[in-house]
Write a protein that holds these residues in place. Structure first.
Motif, short mmCIF file in Angstrom:
data_model
loop_
_atom_site.label_atom_id
_atom_site.label_comp_id
_atom_site.label_asym_id
_atom_site.label_seq_id
_atom_site.Cartn_x
_atom_site.Cartn_y
_atom_site.Cartn_z
N ALA A 178 27.75 -16.02 -73.28
CA ALA A 178 28.91 -16.80 -73.74
C ALA A 178 29.98 -16.05 -74.82
O ALA A 178 29.56 -15.18 -75.32
N MET A 179 31.02 -16.48 -74.79
CA MET A 179 32.12 -15.74 -75.72
C MET A 179 32.63 -16.78 -76.60
O MET A 179 33.29 -17.83 -76.00
N ASP A 180 32.22 -16.54 -77.86
CA ASP A 180 32.57 -17.59 -78.73
C ASP A 180 33.80 -17.44 -79.42
O ASP A 180 34.71 -16.48 -79.16
N GLU A 181 34.12 -18.51 -80.41
CA GLU A 181 35.35 -18.39 -81.03
C GLU A 181 35.83 -16.97 -81.86
O GLU A 181 37.14 -16.50 -81.75
N ARG A 182 35.00 -16.84 -82.85
CA ARG A 182 35.70 -16.10 -84.05
C ARG A 182 34.36 -15.64 -84.79
O ARG A 182 33.07 -16.37 -84.75
#
Ligand code: PRP
Ligand code: URA
Length: 210
Positions: free
Chosen positions: A184-188
């Motif tokens: 998963a690639m999260d926001e920040r």
């Protein structure tokens, strides 16, 4: 140069990531989920492993069929949290050689502090998969890649469960050739350098510490 990033897109992975994110998921379930997500994403991260054809006799006929090429791949885990990922990958590659890099983030500076390093022999000849559940600032991954590079490794990929743009950029700024696979690639990052929404402190959740 832009490096290679793969974010695994699969409903089972997405489901298990949601369970990992849930603050009420207990350590035993959290560990199992980390291992399951690692198995599902390692399928992608290990796609490039080299094979060589060998002679084999099936009950029906002789044939030539691929086996993993030698020497055995190295799986290098960043302690503590990477350990559960190493164990999962060893079920896929039981002959894999294991390296350990002990790193923790300084709570004030968020810079990695190294406390242990043990790598397999012939690291320069091996395909290496570096594993750590969290790619946050990227400081730990970059430090690990520095250690591996100094040891002579030239073929190192990175598998993490959750990453964020800051961590991916940090790795690819320094090591553009590193192939990164994420579940998963999260926001920040937040002001404490934790991934948002993330899953909290992976090591603490895996081992039930605080
Ligand atoms: C966590 C995680 C990574 C690192 C990621 O470990 O497992 O190693 O933080 O953060 P970064 O990308 O900003 O470097 P931590 O330092 O908390 O150590 P631990 O596994 O011993 O708890
Ligand atoms: N390390 C973790 O375990 N979690 C984060 O969100 C950031 C660094």
């Amino acid at each position: 140069m832009t490096g290679t990033l793969t974010v695994v897109d699969h409903p089972l992975v997405a489901h298990k990531i949601t369970m990992l994110r849930d603050r009420d998921t207990e350590s035993s379930a959290f560990r199992a989920l980390c291992q399951e997500v690692t198995l599902l994403t390692a399928y992608e991260a290990l796609r490039h492993l080299k094979t060589e054809p060998v002679d084999v006799e099936t009950p029906v006929a002789p044939t030539r069929s691929p086996l993993l090429a030698g020497p055995e791949p190295a799986i290098v885990g960043i302690l503590r949290a990477g350990l559960v990922m190493v164990e999962a990958i060893l079920t896929l590659i039981p002959t894999g050689k294991v390296g350990h890099l002990g790193l923790f983030r300084d709570p004030e500076t968020h810079q990695p502090v190294e406390y242990y390093t043990k790598l397999p022999d012939r690291i320069a000849d091996r395909e290496v998969l570096l594993v750590d559940p969290m790619l946050a600032t990227g400081g730990s991954a970059v430090h690990a890649l520095d250690v591996l590079s100094e040891a002579g490794a030239t073929n190192v990929d990175l598998l993490s469960i959750i990453g964020c743009p800051e961590g991916v950029a940090a790795v690819h700024d320094r090591y553009p050739e590193t192939v990164i696979t994420l579940a998963a690639m999260d926001e920040r990052l937040n002001e404490h350098a934790y991934i948002v929404p993330g899953l909290g402190d992976a090591g603490d959740r895996i081992y039930g510490t605080k």
